[in-house]
Motif scaffolding. Structure first.
Motif, PDB file in Angstrom:
ATOM      1  N   THR A  81     -26.773  -1.027  38.615  1.00  0.00           N
ATOM      2  CA  THR A  81     -25.307  -0.926  38.592  1.00  0.00           C
ATOM      3  C   THR A  81     -24.674  -2.248  38.177  1.00  0.00           C
ATOM      4  OG1 THR A  81     -24.967  -1.603  40.910  1.00  0.00           O
ATOM      5  CG2 THR A  81     -25.366   0.754  40.487  1.00  0.00           C
ATOM      6  N   GLY A  82     -25.371  -3.361  38.475  1.00  0.00           N
ATOM      7  CA  GLY A  82     -24.817  -4.681  38.181  1.00  0.00           C
ATOM      8  C   GLY A  82     -23.709  -5.088  39.132  1.00  0.00           C
ATOM      9  N   ILE A  83     -23.578  -4.394  40.261  1.00  0.00           N
ATOM     10  CA  ILE A  83     -22.504  -4.685  41.219  1.00  0.00           C
ATOM     11  C   ILE A  83     -23.077  -5.491  42.385  1.00  0.00           C
ATOM     12  CG2 ILE A  83     -20.717  -3.724  42.703  1.00  0.00           C
ATOM     13  CD1 ILE A  83     -20.332  -3.278  39.651  1.00  0.00           C
ATOM     14  N   TYR A  84     -22.645  -6.750  42.469  1.00  0.00           N
ATOM     15  CA  TYR A  84     -23.084  -7.643  43.540  1.00  0.00           C
ATOM     16  C   TYR A  84     -21.905  -8.207  44.327  1.00  0.00           C
ATOM     17  CZ  TYR A  84     -27.222  -7.708  40.478  1.00  0.00           C
ATOM     18  OH  TYR A  84     -28.288  -7.348  39.688  1.00  0.00           O
ATOM     19  N   GLU A  85     -20.674  -7.811  43.974  1.00  0.00           N
ATOM     20  CA  GLU A  85     -19.479  -8.356  44.628  1.00  0.00           C
ATOM     21  C   GLU A  85     -18.456  -7.242  44.812  1.00  0.00           C
ATOM     22  OE1 GLU A  85     -17.355  -7.942  42.147  1.00  0.00           O
ATOM     23  OE2 GLU A  85     -18.614  -8.220  40.413  1.00  0.00           O
ATOM     24  N   LEU A  86     -17.217  -7.594  45.128  1.00  0.00           N
ATOM     25  CA  LEU A  86     -16.230  -6.601  45.548  1.00  0.00           C
ATOM     26  C   LEU A  86     -15.142  -6.325  44.509  1.00  0.00           C
ATOM     27  CD1 LEU A  86     -15.693  -7.819  49.236  1.00  0.00           C
ATOM     28  CD2 LEU A  86     -17.307  -6.098  48.392  1.00  0.00           C
ATOM     29  N   GLN A  87     -15.251  -6.906  43.330  1.00  0.00           N
ATOM     30  CA  GLN A  87     -14.173  -6.762  42.365  1.00  0.00           C
ATOM     31  C   GLN A  87     -14.494  -5.843  41.189  1.00  0.00           C
ATOM     32  OE1 GLN A  87     -15.049 -10.080  43.504  1.00  0.00           O
ATOM     33  NE2 GLN A  87     -13.487  -9.700  45.062  1.00  0.00           N
ATOM     34  N   THR A  88     -15.744  -5.809  40.753  1.00  0.00           N
ATOM     35  CA  THR A  88     -16.107  -5.094  39.530  1.00  0.00           C
ATOM     36  C   THR A  88     -16.366  -3.626  39.805  1.00  0.00           C
ATOM     37  OG1 THR A  88     -17.154  -7.121  38.727  1.00  0.00           O
ATOM     38  CG2 THR A  88     -17.679  -5.084  37.551  1.00  0.00           C
ATOM     39  N   HIS A  89     -15.815  -2.748  38.966  1.00  0.00           N
ATOM     40  CA  HIS A  89     -16.061  -1.309  39.092  1.00  0.00           C
ATOM     41  C   HIS A  89     -17.370  -0.964  38.387  1.00  0.00           C
ATOM     42  CE1 HIS A  89     -15.460   3.026  39.055  1.00  0.00           C
ATOM     43  NE2 HIS A  89     -14.410   2.853  39.830  1.00  0.00           N
ATOM     44  N   PHE A  90     -18.176  -0.109  39.002  1.00  0.00           N
ATOM     45  CA  PHE A  90     -19.479   0.216  38.426  1.00  0.00           C
ATOM     46  C   PHE A  90     -19.379   0.851  37.044  1.00  0.00           C
ATOM     47  CE2 PHE A  90     -18.300   4.046  40.763  1.00  0.00           C
ATOM     48  CZ  PHE A  90     -18.631   5.061  39.874  1.00  0.00           C
ATOM     49  N   ARG A  91     -18.260   1.505  36.737  1.00  0.00           N
ATOM     50  CA  ARG A  91     -18.124   2.152  35.420  1.00  0.00           C
ATOM     51  C   ARG A  91     -18.054   1.126  34.287  1.00  0.00           C
ATOM     52  NH1 ARG A  91     -19.129   7.442  35.377  1.00  0.00           N
ATOM     53  NH2 ARG A  91     -18.297   8.570  37.155  1.00  0.00           N
ATOM     54  N   LYS A  92     -17.755  -0.114  34.597  1.00  0.00           N
ATOM     55  CA  LYS A  92     -17.777  -1.143  33.564  1.00  0.00           C
ATOM     56  C   LYS A  92     -19.188  -1.283  33.007  1.00  0.00           C
ATOM     57  CE  LYS A  92     -16.881  -6.057  32.742  1.00  0.00           C
ATOM     58  NZ  LYS A  92     -16.412  -7.346  33.337  1.00  0.00           N
ATOM     59  N   ASN A  93     -20.186  -1.125  33.882  1.00  0.00           N
ATOM     60  CA  ASN A  93     -21.585  -1.267  33.484  1.00  0.00           C
ATOM     61  C   ASN A  93     -22.267   0.058  33.210  1.00  0.00           C
ATOM     62  OD1 ASN A  93     -21.269  -4.054  33.941  1.00  0.00           O
ATOM     63  ND2 ASN A  93     -21.856  -3.839  36.093  1.00  0.00           N
ATOM     64  N   LEU A  94     -21.806   1.128  33.861  1.00  0.00           N
ATOM     65  CA  LEU A  94     -22.422   2.465  33.713  1.00  0.00           C
ATOM     66  C   LEU A  94     -21.331   3.488  33.414  1.00  0.00           C
ATOM     67  CD1 LEU A  94     -24.858   2.342  36.784  1.00  0.00           C
ATOM     68  CD2 LEU A  94     -25.448   1.926  34.397  1.00  0.00           C
ATOM     69  N   PRO A  95     -20.726   3.421  32.241  1.00  0.00           N
ATOM     70  CA  PRO A  95     -19.567   4.281  31.961  1.00  0.00           C
ATOM     71  C   PRO A  95     -19.866   5.773  31.957  1.00  0.00           C
ATOM     72  CG  PRO A  95     -20.299   3.145  29.971  1.00  0.00           C
ATOM     73  CD  PRO A  95     -21.036   2.518  31.115  1.00  0.00           C
ATOM     74  N   GLU A  96     -21.097   6.160  31.662  1.00  0.00           N
ATOM     75  CA  GLU A  96     -21.433   7.583  31.531  1.00  0.00           C
ATOM     76  C   GLU A  96     -22.153   8.152  32.747  1.00  0.00           C
ATOM     77  OE1 GLU A  96     -20.183   9.212  29.009  1.00  0.00           O
ATOM     78  OE2 GLU A  96     -19.409   7.310  28.215  1.00  0.00           O
ATOM     79  N   ILE A  97     -22.379   7.352  33.761  1.00  0.00           N
ATOM     80  CA  ILE A  97     -23.149   7.825  34.918  1.00  0.00           C
ATOM     81  C   ILE A  97     -22.420   8.978  35.610  1.00  0.00           C
ATOM     82  CG2 ILE A  97     -22.122   6.326  36.687  1.00  0.00           C
ATOM     83  CD1 ILE A  97     -25.888   6.738  36.325  1.00  0.00           C
ATOM     84  N   VAL A  98     -23.190   9.952  36.097  1.00  0.00           N
ATOM     85  CA  VAL A  98     -22.630  11.049  36.885  1.00  0.00           C
ATOM     86  C   VAL A  98     -22.857  10.722  38.357  1.00  0.00           C
ATOM     87  CG1 VAL A  98     -22.770  13.502  37.449  1.00  0.00           C
ATOM     88  CG2 VAL A  98     -22.999  12.749  35.068  1.00  0.00           C
TER      89      VAL A  98
END
Length: 467
Positions: free
Chosen positions: A93-110
């Motif tokens: 997911t690339g998410i290690y903090e509280l600001q970034t939305h996971f869709r920035k890194n995984l836009p097509e994930i269901v």
């Protein structure tokens, strides 16, 4: 054969043929009630803590399977929730903090709720499922994922309005990361979580005849610890059982392992008792809201067709090793409550197997017969729901980012092994069979050299695997 007898016989035969030709009624789809608690550790009656009052979560445990060794993938709200809801580890997911939305890194994930929505379920969210800043973002969408839901509600209660009355024992820390509390006046229904329970019940009442995936995210016991005074009154301040501590406990612990510096943030024992009592009071308050949901399921005759999942995004330290809250790789921070109740399934059983929050997505997909059509990094728990002690060959992996380095930990049924910055900033090994409080770091013990080597290989294998 007489004509009248022949006619009646023919009528019976034809009736039987027609009945046989009729299709069996389609099996009714399972509903899913997906209940999240925020910052909840395993200080619950059903997990063996007889001091904390959690009668409704305990009641749920008697209706399903309790996973005694369930672990978060990252002991921080957004990374954990992003991992669970996408079915991918934080390194994906690339998410290690509280600001970034996971869709920035995984836009097509269901996502998990999106999978149900895409398969004709009514998908609804009440409260915190994806990340919200607490208390700052209560009443907003936070880092919600709109395409996951048909409907959403963002309650905001008296607790938000009365933030100015909170007592902060650590005034240099912001409220969401402070040991701060308020024993408030008024009723449960005035609090954000009370409103959430009531909104969820409205949805159950309105959608009871349609398959639903209803996610209810409670904000407590996340700090500030706010609940009606009656829940504080359940706990005698002088009898709060502070965790065991030993002299020189941290001498063999890598500096990177510590989140709370100095130990206890310098609080004296009396202040620590205040904070711990407030944490327990909010657990009991949140537990009462869970009870409302269970009662509503029974009243609406939905219990026989609704899967219930109860989970927390991570564990929580309440003074162990001088540490508070999350963001550490000690057991109390990584260990989470997880209870799954399946209609007609095992009741009141405990699974001793080592599982992950990451396993929830594939489990619900399999139970409901849904194809995610994407690779998931967890493993379905259905075999353990059928036989809680079934053979299981998976360890649990947790990681946390500390400044510029990463800590990575693997938990087996016996051991926890942790590396900081791939071992360059220290390693830890704890034998939970002999040392469940993790007081003795065995990483440099000659007797444990083979165990360290084997677990280092297991750790690398787990974190190098890709979907």
């Amino acid at each position: 054969m007489k004509p009248i007898v022949y006619f009646l016989t023919l009528l019976v035969v034809n009736s039987q043929v027609l009945h046989a030709q009729q299709k069996e009624p389609a099996k009714k789809k399972y509903n899913v009630l997906f209940i999240a608690a925020d910052d909840l550790n395993n200080d619950l009656g059903c997990y063996g803590n007889n001091f904390v009052k959690s009668p409704n979560i305990d009641r749920l445990a008697k209706r399903g399977v309790l996973f005694d060794k369930a672990y978060t993938q990252f002991p921080l709200c957004s990374p954990s929730r992003s991992s669970l809801l996408t079915g991918q580890r934080p390194d994906v997911t690339g998410i290690y903090e509280l600001q970034t939305h996971f869709r920035k890194n995984l836009p097509e994930i269901v996502t998990l709720p999106q999978l149900f929505k895409n398969n004709d379920y009514y998908s609804a969210r009440v409260g915190k499922i994806y990340h919200y800043g607490v208390p700052g973002q209560i009443g907003t969408d936070g880092l919600d994922d709109p395409i996951s839901w048909d409907y959403k509600v963002n309650p905001k209660g008296r607790d938000k309005a009365e933030e100015g009355n909170v007592k902060n024992l650590t005034p240099n820390r912001p409220l969401g990361s402070a040991l701060a509390y308020l024993a408030t006046e008024g009723t449960d229904d005035e609090q954000t979580d009370g409103l959430s329970a009531n909104e969820a019940i409205k949805i159950l009442e309105e959608k009871k005849d349609k398959p639903f995936f209803l996610a209810v995210g409670f904000f407590r016991p996340h700090s500030p610890y706010v609940a009606p005074k009656k829940y504080f009154d359940q706990y005698d301040l002088d009898k709060i059982p502070l965790p065991k501590e030993i002299a020189n406990d941290l001498d063999d612990v890598p500096e990177a392992a510590l989140f709370t510096k100095p130990a206890h943030w310098g609080l004296k024992e009396a202040e620590r008792r205040e904070a711990q009592r407030a944490y327990y009071a909010t657990i009991s308050f949140m537990d009462a809201q869970v009870g409302k949901l269970l009662d509503a399921l029974d009243r609406l005759k939905l219990s026989d067709n609704t899967i219930i999942v109860f989970w927390s995004d991570h564990g929580y330290n309440v003074g162990q090793h001088g540490q508070w809250m999350k963001q550490s790789l000690f057991e109390n921070s990584a260990h989470v409550p997880l209870i799954i109740s399946v209609p007609g399934g095992n009741k009141g059983k405990v699974s001793p197997r080592t599982v992950e929050l990451l396993d929830i997505y594939p489990t619900l997909a399999e139970l409901c017969g849904l194809d995610p059509k994407q690779n998931l990094q967890g493993k379905s728990l259905t075999s353990l729901l059928k036989n809680p002690s079934a053979k299981w060959d998976r360890a649990a992996y947790t990681q946390v980012k500390r400044d510029k380095i990463m800590g990575r930990s693997v938990r087996t049924e016996r051991y926890r092994y942790t590396e900081w910055d791939e071992g360059k900033a220290g390693i830890e090994l704890y034998d939970h069979l002999k040392d469940p409080d993790e007081f003795h770091n065995l990483a440099k013990s000659n007797e444990q050299a083979k165990t360290v080597k084997d677990l280092a290989i297991l750790l690398k294998k787990g974190f190098s695997s890709q979907p």
